[in-house]
Design a protein around this motif. Sequence first.
Motif, PDB file in Angstrom:
ATOM      1  N   LEU A  20      10.739  -6.770  -4.041  1.00 50.83           N
ATOM      2  CA  LEU A  20      11.293  -5.664  -4.812  1.00 50.83           C
ATOM      3  C   LEU A  20      10.206  -4.902  -5.558  1.00 50.83           C
ATOM      4  O   LEU A  20      10.157  -3.670  -5.506  1.00 50.83           O
ATOM      5  CB  LEU A  20      12.357  -6.184  -5.781  1.00 50.83           C
ATOM      6  CG  LEU A  20      13.143  -5.152  -6.578  1.00 50.83           C
ATOM      7  CD1 LEU A  20      13.822  -4.129  -5.668  1.00 50.83           C
ATOM      8  CD2 LEU A  20      14.192  -5.855  -7.442  1.00 50.83           C
ATOM      9  N   ILE A  21       9.299  -5.605  -6.227  1.00 46.81           N
ATOM     10  CA  ILE A  21       8.252  -4.897  -6.979  1.00 46.81           C
ATOM     11  C   ILE A  21       7.299  -4.176  -6.029  1.00 46.81           C
ATOM     12  O   ILE A  21       6.884  -3.054  -6.300  1.00 46.81           O
ATOM     13  CB  ILE A  21       7.496  -5.821  -7.965  1.00 46.81           C
ATOM     14  CG1 ILE A  21       6.632  -4.994  -8.932  1.00 46.81           C
ATOM     15  CG2 ILE A  21       6.623  -6.832  -7.245  1.00 46.81           C
ATOM     16  CD1 ILE A  21       7.379  -4.079  -9.857  1.00 46.81           C
ATOM     17  N   LYS A  22       6.972  -4.790  -4.913  1.00 43.61           N
ATOM     18  CA  LYS A  22       6.067  -4.121  -3.969  1.00 43.61           C
ATOM     19  C   LYS A  22       6.725  -2.888  -3.351  1.00 43.61           C
ATOM     20  O   LYS A  22       6.056  -1.880  -3.119  1.00 43.61           O
ATOM     21  CB  LYS A  22       5.577  -5.103  -2.915  1.00 43.61           C
ATOM     22  CG  LYS A  22       4.571  -6.087  -3.499  1.00 43.61           C
ATOM     23  CD  LYS A  22       4.105  -7.099  -2.504  1.00 43.61           C
ATOM     24  CE  LYS A  22       3.088  -8.032  -3.168  1.00 43.61           C
ATOM     25  NZ  LYS A  22       2.739  -9.165  -2.315  1.00 43.61           N
ATOM     26  N   SER A  23       8.013  -2.941  -3.114  1.00 47.37           N
ATOM     27  CA  SER A  23       8.724  -1.770  -2.610  1.00 47.37           C
ATOM     28  C   SER A  23       8.745  -0.666  -3.666  1.00 47.37           C
ATOM     29  O   SER A  23       8.570   0.512  -3.353  1.00 47.37           O
ATOM     30  CB  SER A  23      10.155  -2.141  -2.212  1.00 47.37           C
ATOM     31  OG  SER A  23      10.132  -3.044  -1.135  1.00 47.37           O
ATOM     32  N   LEU A  24       8.944  -1.047  -4.924  1.00 46.59           N
ATOM     33  CA  LEU A  24       8.936  -0.068  -6.009  1.00 46.59           C
ATOM     34  C   LEU A  24       7.545   0.566  -6.145  1.00 46.59           C
ATOM     35  O   LEU A  24       7.420   1.781  -6.308  1.00 46.59           O
ATOM     36  CB  LEU A  24       9.358  -0.729  -7.320  1.00 46.59           C
ATOM     37  CG  LEU A  24       9.606   0.224  -8.484  1.00 46.59           C
ATOM     38  CD1 LEU A  24      10.885   1.033  -8.257  1.00 46.59           C
ATOM     39  CD2 LEU A  24       9.719  -0.557  -9.785  1.00 46.59           C
TER      40      LEU A  24
ATOM     41  N   LYS B 195       0.520 -10.863 -12.583  1.00 46.24           N
ATOM     42  CA  LYS B 195      -0.926 -11.085 -12.467  1.00 46.24           C
ATOM     43  C   LYS B 195      -1.281 -11.726 -11.130  1.00 46.24           C
ATOM     44  O   LYS B 195      -2.353 -11.487 -10.586  1.00 46.24           O
ATOM     45  CB  LYS B 195      -1.442 -11.912 -13.641  1.00 46.24           C
ATOM     46  CG  LYS B 195      -1.518 -11.084 -14.923  1.00 46.24           C
ATOM     47  CD  LYS B 195      -2.092 -11.884 -16.065  1.00 46.24           C
ATOM     48  CE  LYS B 195      -2.270 -11.006 -17.291  1.00 46.24           C
ATOM     49  NZ  LYS B 195      -2.826 -11.771 -18.421  1.00 46.24           N
ATOM     50  N   LYS B 196      -0.380 -12.530 -10.572  1.00 47.48           N
ATOM     51  CA  LYS B 196      -0.623 -13.130  -9.255  1.00 47.48           C
ATOM     52  C   LYS B 196      -0.718 -12.072  -8.163  1.00 47.48           C
ATOM     53  O   LYS B 196      -1.347 -12.303  -7.133  1.00 47.48           O
ATOM     54  CB  LYS B 196       0.481 -14.128  -8.898  1.00 47.48           C
ATOM     55  CG  LYS B 196       0.377 -15.435  -9.617  1.00 47.48           C
ATOM     56  CD  LYS B 196       1.505 -16.368  -9.204  1.00 47.48           C
ATOM     57  CE  LYS B 196       1.517 -17.613 -10.049  1.00 47.48           C
ATOM     58  NZ  LYS B 196       2.664 -18.471  -9.736  1.00 47.48           N
ATOM     59  N   ILE B 197      -0.074 -10.925  -8.388  1.00 46.21           N
ATOM     60  CA  ILE B 197      -0.139  -9.870  -7.373  1.00 46.21           C
ATOM     61  C   ILE B 197      -1.101  -8.754  -7.809  1.00 46.21           C
ATOM     62  O   ILE B 197      -0.945  -7.601  -7.431  1.00 46.21           O
ATOM     63  CB  ILE B 197       1.257  -9.315  -7.011  1.00 46.21           C
ATOM     64  CG1 ILE B 197       1.978  -8.743  -8.228  1.00 46.21           C
ATOM     65  CG2 ILE B 197       2.094 -10.382  -6.335  1.00 46.21           C
ATOM     66  CD1 ILE B 197       3.232  -7.954  -7.874  1.00 46.21           C
TER      67      ILE B 197
ATOM     68  N   ILE C 100       0.100  -4.609 -18.865  1.00 41.98           N
ATOM     69  CA  ILE C 100      -0.770  -4.917 -17.735  1.00 41.98           C
ATOM     70  C   ILE C 100      -0.620  -3.753 -16.758  1.00 41.98           C
ATOM     71  O   ILE C 100       0.335  -2.980 -16.853  1.00 41.98           O
ATOM     72  CB  ILE C 100      -0.431  -6.278 -17.083  1.00 41.98           C
ATOM     73  CG1 ILE C 100       1.044  -6.351 -16.700  1.00 41.98           C
ATOM     74  CG2 ILE C 100      -0.818  -7.424 -18.005  1.00 41.98           C
ATOM     75  CD1 ILE C 100       1.451  -7.650 -16.023  1.00 41.98           C
ATOM     76  N   TYR C 101      -1.565  -3.611 -15.845  1.00 37.59           N
ATOM     77  CA  TYR C 101      -1.546  -2.439 -14.972  1.00 37.59           C
ATOM     78  C   TYR C 101      -2.113  -2.758 -13.585  1.00 37.59           C
ATOM     79  O   TYR C 101      -2.767  -3.775 -13.375  1.00 37.59           O
ATOM     80  CB  TYR C 101      -2.378  -1.304 -15.585  1.00 37.59           C
ATOM     81  CG  TYR C 101      -3.860  -1.465 -15.334  1.00 37.59           C
ATOM     82  CD1 TYR C 101      -4.478  -0.800 -14.273  1.00 37.59           C
ATOM     83  CD2 TYR C 101      -4.643  -2.311 -16.116  1.00 37.59           C
ATOM     84  CE1 TYR C 101      -5.840  -0.975 -14.014  1.00 37.59           C
ATOM     85  CE2 TYR C 101      -5.988  -2.489 -15.861  1.00 37.59           C
ATOM     86  CZ  TYR C 101      -6.587  -1.813 -14.814  1.00 37.59           C
ATOM     87  OH  TYR C 101      -7.914  -1.987 -14.541  1.00 37.59           O
TER      88      TYR C 101
ATOM     89  N   CYS D   2      -1.514  -8.451   1.184  1.00 38.42           N
ATOM     90  CA  CYS D   2      -0.605  -9.152   0.266  1.00 38.42           C
ATOM     91  C   CYS D   2      -1.166 -10.526  -0.057  1.00 38.42           C
ATOM     92  O   CYS D   2      -1.786 -11.162   0.798  1.00 38.42           O
ATOM     93  CB  CYS D   2       0.772  -9.313   0.900  1.00 38.42           C
ATOM     94  SG  CYS D   2       1.636  -7.755   1.140  1.00 38.42           S
ATOM     95  N   HIS D   3      -0.909 -10.993  -1.272  1.00 43.97           N
ATOM     96  CA  HIS D   3      -1.424 -12.310  -1.672  1.00 43.97           C
ATOM     97  C   HIS D   3      -0.838 -13.428  -0.836  1.00 43.97           C
ATOM     98  O   HIS D   3      -1.419 -14.487  -0.722  1.00 43.97           O
ATOM     99  CB  HIS D   3      -1.166 -12.561  -3.156  1.00 43.97           C
ATOM    100  CG  HIS D   3       0.229 -12.878  -3.501  1.00 43.97           C
ATOM    101  ND1 HIS D   3       1.213 -11.920  -3.631  1.00 43.97           N
ATOM    102  CD2 HIS D   3       0.861 -14.058  -3.691  1.00 43.97           C
ATOM    103  CE1 HIS D   3       2.357 -12.499  -3.914  1.00 43.97           C
ATOM    104  NE2 HIS D   3       2.178 -13.794  -3.966  1.00 43.97           N
ATOM    105  N   SER D   4       0.272 -13.170  -0.191  1.00 51.13           N
ATOM    106  CA  SER D   4       0.887 -14.218   0.623  1.00 51.13           C
ATOM    107  C   SER D   4       0.492 -14.121   2.091  1.00 51.13           C
ATOM    108  O   SER D   4       0.915 -14.937   2.901  1.00 51.13           O
ATOM    109  CB  SER D   4       2.420 -14.121   0.504  1.00 51.13           C
ATOM    110  OG  SER D   4       2.866 -12.874   0.963  1.00 51.13           O
ATOM    111  N   ALA D   5      -0.339 -13.126   2.423  1.00 43.32           N
ATOM    112  CA  ALA D   5      -0.747 -12.953   3.824  1.00 43.32           C
ATOM    113  C   ALA D   5      -1.591 -14.131   4.282  1.00 43.32           C
ATOM    114  O   ALA D   5      -2.420 -14.649   3.536  1.00 43.32           O
ATOM    115  CB  ALA D   5      -1.510 -11.650   4.005  1.00 43.32           C
TER     116      ALA D   5
END
Length: 144
Positions: free
Chosen positions: A75-79, A103-105, A127-128, A139-142
Amino acid sequence: MIEITRARAEDFDSISKELLERGIEISDLENTMAIYDGKNLLGAAKYKREEITAFLEYMVVFEGGPFLDKLKDGLIKSLLNMADIEGVKIFLIQKDADEDFYKKIRFKELSDRDFVLSMDVDYSRYIYTKLPEFFEHACHSAKK
């Protein structure tokens, strides 16, 4: 089947009701993404924009069980993708209980920024991420 898309106008009442139960009042679905499992609404996220900067207004996953973090991640990545397409360069999120998740992403402390904002913001409360840079990395999960 999970689908993340711009929030549907016909879902305003159900999104509004779910958010109101969590103390969040909304007036429209502009800049809002929603996550669906078929016709079942699972969550929504919205940002507000000021020039090339956007602020996360809310992100709530209503149900998700063991997949909660994956649903939030999608959801956040789509946003962020929608904001990037709309020309947003800096995306800010107010620090809260989900700070570690962001922060993980690759969100960073706003106080450590290398740019100047054109608005008055308490830098210690946000945070930004820079959207062009955010999407340059996998992506961190890639898998490697």
